[in-house]
Design an enzyme around this catalytic site. Structure first.
Site, PDB file in Angstrom:
ATOM      1  N   HIS A 145      -8.076  25.114  14.959  1.00 42.32           N
ATOM      2  CA  HIS A 145      -6.768  25.561  15.879  1.00 42.32           C
ATOM      3  C   HIS A 145      -7.939  24.094  16.679  1.00 42.32           C
ATOM      4  CE1 HIS A 145      -3.980  27.907  14.457  1.00 42.32           C
ATOM      5  NE2 HIS A 145      -4.519  28.846  14.779  1.00 42.32           N
ATOM      6  N   ILE A 146      -6.687  23.102  16.666  1.00 42.63           N
ATOM      7  CA  ILE A 146      -7.533  21.999  17.906  1.00 42.63           C
ATOM      8  C   ILE A 146      -8.188  22.252  19.083  1.00 42.63           C
ATOM      9  CG2 ILE A 146      -7.211  19.702  18.143  1.00 42.63           C
ATOM     10  CD1 ILE A 146      -5.829  18.758  15.716  1.00 42.63           C
ATOM     11  N   SER A 147      -6.538  23.259  19.565  1.00 45.06           N
ATOM     12  CA  SER A 147      -6.677  23.639  21.226  1.00 45.06           C
ATOM     13  C   SER A 147      -7.032  24.640  20.969  1.00 45.06           C
ATOM     14  CB  SER A 147      -5.466  23.378  21.878  1.00 45.06           C
ATOM     15  OG  SER A 147      -4.018  24.428  20.804  1.00 45.06           O
ATOM     16  N   ASP A 185       0.039  36.540   3.468  1.00 47.75           N
ATOM     17  CA  ASP A 185       0.216  36.834   2.246  1.00 47.75           C
ATOM     18  C   ASP A 185      -0.022  35.676   0.696  1.00 47.75           C
ATOM     19  OD1 ASP A 185       0.751  39.568   3.192  1.00 47.75           O
ATOM     20  OD2 ASP A 185       2.998  38.985   2.649  1.00 47.75           O
ATOM     21  N   GLU A 240      -9.478  29.679   9.617  1.00 48.06           N
ATOM     22  CA  GLU A 240      -8.940  29.130  10.373  1.00 48.06           C
ATOM     23  C   GLU A 240      -8.683  27.911  11.800  1.00 48.06           C
ATOM     24  OE1 GLU A 240      -5.275  31.482  11.606  1.00 48.06           O
ATOM     25  OE2 GLU A 240      -5.209  30.938  13.472  1.00 48.06           O
ATOM     26  N   PRO A 248       2.200  22.300   9.703  1.00 44.79           N
ATOM     27  CA  PRO A 248       3.697  21.616   9.797  1.00 44.79           C
ATOM     28  C   PRO A 248       2.827  20.453  11.644  1.00 44.79           C
ATOM     29  CG  PRO A 248       3.990  23.068  10.147  1.00 44.79           C
ATOM     30  CD  PRO A 248       3.287  23.229   9.963  1.00 44.79           C
ATOM     31  N   ASN A 249       3.215  19.248  11.522  1.00 43.89           N
ATOM     32  CA  ASN A 249       3.583  18.308  12.576  1.00 43.89           C
ATOM     33  C   ASN A 249       1.743  17.871  12.729  1.00 43.89           C
ATOM     34  OD1 ASN A 249       5.643  18.296  13.937  1.00 43.89           O
ATOM     35  ND2 ASN A 249       5.363  20.182  14.505  1.00 43.89           N
ATOM     36  N   TYR A 285      -3.979  17.382  22.019  1.00 45.04           N
ATOM     37  CA  TYR A 285      -4.291  17.609  20.461  1.00 45.04           C
ATOM     38  C   TYR A 285      -5.461  15.887  20.887  1.00 45.04           C
ATOM     39  CZ  TYR A 285      -1.122  20.952  19.510  1.00 45.04           C
ATOM     40  OH  TYR A 285      -0.111  22.309  19.545  1.00 45.04           O
ATOM     41  N   ASN A 337      -5.422  24.811   9.068  1.00 54.01           N
ATOM     42  CA  ASN A 337      -4.560  24.956  10.344  1.00 54.01           C
ATOM     43  C   ASN A 337      -3.482  25.026  10.015  1.00 54.01           C
ATOM     44  OD1 ASN A 337      -3.737  24.119  12.794  1.00 54.01           O
ATOM     45  ND2 ASN A 337      -4.725  22.548  13.276  1.00 54.01           N
ATOM     46  N   ALA A 390       2.259  25.881  14.182  1.00 56.79           N
ATOM     47  CA  ALA A 390       3.370  26.807  14.338  1.00 56.79           C
ATOM     48  C   ALA A 390       3.386  27.876  13.222  1.00 56.79           C
ATOM     49  CB  ALA A 390       4.563  26.252  14.619  1.00 56.79           C
ATOM     50  N   ARG A 414      -2.957  28.726  26.029  1.00 55.38           N
ATOM     51  CA  ARG A 414      -2.681  28.381  26.212  1.00 55.38           C
ATOM     52  C   ARG A 414      -1.030  29.138  26.799  1.00 55.38           C
ATOM     53  NH1 ARG A 414      -1.507  24.389  21.553  1.00 55.38           N
ATOM     54  NH2 ARG A 414       0.768  23.202  23.253  1.00 55.38           N
ATOM     55  N   HIS A 442       1.138  31.647  13.731  1.00 61.80           N
ATOM     56  CA  HIS A 442       2.168  32.058  15.148  1.00 61.80           C
ATOM     57  C   HIS A 442       3.449  33.804  13.741  1.00 61.80           C
ATOM     58  CE1 HIS A 442       0.216  29.859  17.154  1.00 61.80           C
ATOM     59  NE2 HIS A 442       0.841  29.025  17.260  1.00 61.80           N
ATOM     60  N   ARG A 465       2.020  13.256  18.967  1.00 62.99           N
ATOM     61  CA  ARG A 465       2.325  14.331  20.334  1.00 62.99           C
ATOM     62  C   ARG A 465       1.240  14.709  20.906  1.00 62.99           C
ATOM     63  NH1 ARG A 465       1.157  19.905  16.685  1.00 62.99           N
ATOM     64  NH2 ARG A 465       2.566  20.858  18.231  1.00 62.99           N
TER      65      ARG A 465
END
Length: 142
Positions: free
Chosen positions: A100-102, A87, A98, A9-10, A22, A74, A77, A107, A80, A17
Site C-alpha cells: 500500500h502506498i499510504s 481466497d 501486499e 481499483p484506482n 498518494y 495492491n 479498496a 488512515r 478491506h 487522485r
C-alpha cells in the site's frame, strides 16, 4: 525469475487522485520504476491493473499456471472486504506481498482492516511507490 505485480481499483489514477495521500507521481512513473527494477535485477516483471474484482481474481488464478514465481499486489479498496481475492491469493503458493502506498494504519478505521493480508507472506505500507520495489525485493529473496 518471473514476477507479477497486480494493482487494483484506482491505482491507475496515481497522480490524479488524492495527491496529498498518494503523491504526485503518476501511474506511468510507477510502471517505469518497475521496468527499471526488472532490468536491474535481470528478471521478468509483468504489471496488471484492473478496476474489477473478477479481473484481479482471474489474473491471480492465471498466475498459478503461467510460471509466476512471486506476486506483489495492491488490492486497493478490495483490501478491506474482498474475501474472493483473499481466497484466490491463498490458492497459490508463490511468495506474495501486499503493498500500500499510504500508511493504512494511520488512515480511516476501515482502511486498517486487511482481509487479504493473511493470505500473503508480508505487507508493506506507507513507503510510497518505493514500497513496490521493496515488495519485489522480498519476492526475489524468497
Amino acid at each position: 525469475m518471473k514476477l507479477l505485480v497486480i494493482n487494483g481499483p484506482n491505482i491507475n489514477f496515481l497522480g490524479i487522485r488524492e495527491r496529498s495521500v498518494y503523491g504526485t507521481e503518476d501511474y506511468d512513473c510507477l510502471l517505469g520504476m518497475i521496468a527499471k527494477k526488472a532490468e536491474a535485477e535481470d528478471c521478468e516483471i509483468e504489471v496488471f491493473q484492473s478496476n474489477h474484482e473478477g479481473g484481479i481474481i482471474d489474473r491471480i488464478q492465471q498466475a498459478y499456471f503461467d510460471g509466476t514465481e512471486g506476486l506483489v499486489i495492491n488490492p486497493g479498496a478490495y483490501t478491506h472486504y474482498s474475501y474472493a481475492i483473499r481466497d484466490a491469493l491463498a490458492s497459490i503458493t508463490v511468495p506474495k506481498v501486499e503493498v500500500h502506498i499510504s500508511d493504512i494504519t494511520k488512515r480511516e478505521e476501515f482502511r486498517r482492516i486487511s482481509v487479504t493480508e493473511p493470505a500473503c507472506d508480508a505487507q508493506i505500507y506507507g513507503r510510497g511507490l518505493q514500497g513496490y520495489l521493496d515488495a519485489i525485493d522480498f519476492c526475489l529473496k524468497k
